[in-house]
Design an enzyme around this catalytic site. Structure first.
Site, PDB file in Angstrom:
ATOM      1  N   LYS A 101     -18.235  16.573 -25.000  1.00  0.00           N
ATOM      2  CA  LYS A 101     -18.766  15.853 -23.852  1.00  0.00           C
ATOM      3  C   LYS A 101     -20.291  15.867 -23.761  1.00  0.00           C
ATOM      4  O   LYS A 101     -20.862  15.129 -22.971  1.00  0.00           O
ATOM      5  CB  LYS A 101     -18.144  16.386 -22.563  1.00  0.00           C
ATOM      6  CG  LYS A 101     -16.674  16.037 -22.445  1.00  0.00           C
ATOM      7  CD  LYS A 101     -16.441  14.531 -22.362  1.00  0.00           C
ATOM      8  CE  LYS A 101     -14.966  14.196 -22.208  1.00  0.00           C
ATOM      9  NZ  LYS A 101     -14.731  12.749 -22.062  1.00  0.00           N
ATOM     10  N   SER A 134      -6.744  21.884 -26.017  1.00  0.00           N
ATOM     11  CA  SER A 134      -6.521  20.460 -26.339  1.00  0.00           C
ATOM     12  C   SER A 134      -6.636  20.246 -27.846  1.00  0.00           C
ATOM     13  O   SER A 134      -5.971  19.370 -28.402  1.00  0.00           O
ATOM     14  CB  SER A 134      -7.501  19.547 -25.591  1.00  0.00           C
ATOM     15  OG  SER A 134      -8.747  19.462 -26.238  1.00  0.00           O
TER      16      SER A 134
HETATM   17  C1  PLP Z   1     -11.114  19.722 -23.921  1.00  0.00           C
HETATM   18  C2  PLP Z   1     -11.008  18.244 -23.967  1.00  0.00           C
HETATM   19  N1  PLP Z   1     -10.263  17.691 -24.911  1.00  0.00           N
HETATM   20  C3  PLP Z   1     -10.131  16.365 -24.999  1.00  0.00           C
HETATM   21  C4  PLP Z   1     -10.715  15.494 -24.089  1.00  0.00           C
HETATM   22  C5  PLP Z   1     -10.451  14.023 -24.194  1.00  0.00           C
HETATM   23  O1  PLP Z   1     -11.556  13.234 -24.547  1.00  0.00           O
HETATM   24  P1  PLP Z   1     -11.797  11.802 -23.959  1.00  0.00           P
HETATM   25  O2  PLP Z   1     -12.238  11.934 -22.532  1.00  0.00           O
HETATM   26  O3  PLP Z   1     -12.873  11.224 -24.815  1.00  0.00           O
HETATM   27  O4  PLP Z   1     -10.524  11.010 -24.040  1.00  0.00           O
HETATM   28  C6  PLP Z   1     -11.476  16.051 -23.101  1.00  0.00           C
HETATM   29  C7  PLP Z   1     -12.061  15.181 -22.094  1.00  0.00           C
HETATM   30  O5  PLP Z   1     -12.272  15.474 -20.962  1.00  0.00           O
HETATM   31  C8  PLP Z   1     -11.633  17.451 -23.023  1.00  0.00           C
HETATM   32  O6  PLP Z   1     -12.361  18.027 -22.050  1.00  0.00           O
END
Ligand code: PLP
Length: 325
Positions: free
Chosen positions: A55, A269
């Site tokens: 991010k 994630s």
């Molecule tokens: C830890 C984590 N993984 C994956 C994502 C997903 O990414 P995106 O917002 O680009 O779909 C986020 C987004 O908030 C995240 O904080």
């Protein structure tokens, strides 16, 4: 020779400040997790960004886009709903650039997240935890409507979010690989999948774009299911070739596998994304598969995910409760 073996690329770049140092993250091959010899699995380590997540790219793009359009000037308060990482990235960047920041986030995220935000000087407004990130979005939209002095970048609907990946992450991947056959990322705002998907498909229309989605009702931190009723405006579903569901249990199992098999200390994630990447990669005979490690594990340490066996986590109810990570 030892010197040659220890020899690194000269430097990841030289920058005027920490904001400019965002990006330029390593792409690391995971040989032990590859499902078959002809399929090469690569992890793009977004955890190497200054605040530890993908991010940073997005937050920088959101703020610099608003600056370029003349929409904000130092001193103006920035307001954003975020379950954590975007808030932490915005907090660092806003503190560098002189913008006070208010972050709206669910009240059940880990203590590490709260501390990281406070550390960079952000103000936190809590939304009801059981409503997840949708509750934070709704509360922030209400606050912005009631007070016009806030500037809300709104990553869910701001093209600067996918553009950060289109011009950044994807370009870096293409600099390192001649061909990308499959790209796998988690679905949160959709920025990672849209920006990378668009750029990679421009290069090779046959690149398969795969979204890792949490099972409905199972909230892996940072990810969302499109079936829960909110489709972020930046998402163009036609760009996704496949959406594959992943359970909290598999996300944790694969978070552990990344650590034990490959030495990667990644967030939960990333375990979800790795689980789907390996499953989808099994269907290729050969080729390069790239997946995103969205953040590192520091923020999730207190959940016990890295140290406790899966049976214990299960018995303690950690797997059902997204609030632990
Ligand atoms: C830890 C984590 N993984 C994956 C994502 C997903 O990414 P995106 O917002 O680009 O779909 C986020 C987004 O908030 C995240 O904080």
């Amino acid at each position: 020779m030892l010197e040659e073996r220890l020899g690194n690329r000269p430097c990841g770049g030289k920058y005027g400040d920490i904001v400019q140092a965002i990006g330029h993250t390593p792409l690391v091959e995971l040989k032990r997790l590859s499902p078959k010899p002809g399929v090469r699995l690569f992890a793009k380590l977004e955890s190497y960004n200054p605040t530890g997540s993908v991010k940073d790219r997005v937050a920088r793009a959101l703020i610099e886009d608003a600056e370029e359009r003349g929409a904000i000037q130092p001193g103006q308060t920035i307001l954003e709903p975020t379950s954590g990482n975007t808030g932490i990235s915005l907090a660092m960047i806003c503190s560098r650039k002189g913008y006070p920041l208010k972050v709206v986030m669910p009240d059940n995220v880990t203590i590490e997240r709260t501390q990281l935000l406070q550390m960079y000087g952000a103000e936190i407004v809590y939304s009801p935890g059981e409503q997840g990130s949708n509750g934070a979005v709704a509360m922030a939209l209400d606050m912005a409507e009631a007070d016009a002095s806030y500037y809300m970048p709104y990553q869910y609907g701001n093209q600067a979010n996918p553009d950060a990946h289109y011009h950044g992450t994807a370009v870096e991947i293409l600099e390192e690989l001649d061909q990308v056959d499959m790209f796998v990322a988690g679905l949160g705002t959709g920025g990672t999948l849209m920006g990378n998907g668009r750029r990679l498909k421009e290069e090779n229309p046959n690149t398969i774009i795969v979204a890792a989605e949490p099972l409905q009702g199972e909230l892996v931190q940072g990810l969302r299911s499109l079936d829960d009723g909110f489709i972020p405006p930046i998402i163009d579903i036609s760009l996704l070739d496949r959406k594959i569901f992943v359970s909290n249990r598999d996300s944790v199992i694969w978070t552990k596998k990344l650590l034990v098999e490959e030495g990667l200390f990644a967030g939960v994630s990333s375990g979800a994304i790795a689980a789907i990447a390996v499953r989808a990669a099994e269907q290729l005979d050969e080729g390069n598969v790239v997946f995103i490690v969205a953040d590192d594990g520091w923020k999730y340490l207190s959940s016990g995910v890295y140290t406790k066996p899966i049976e214990q986590l299960e018995a303690e109810g950690v797997l059902e409760s997204a609030s632990f990570w």
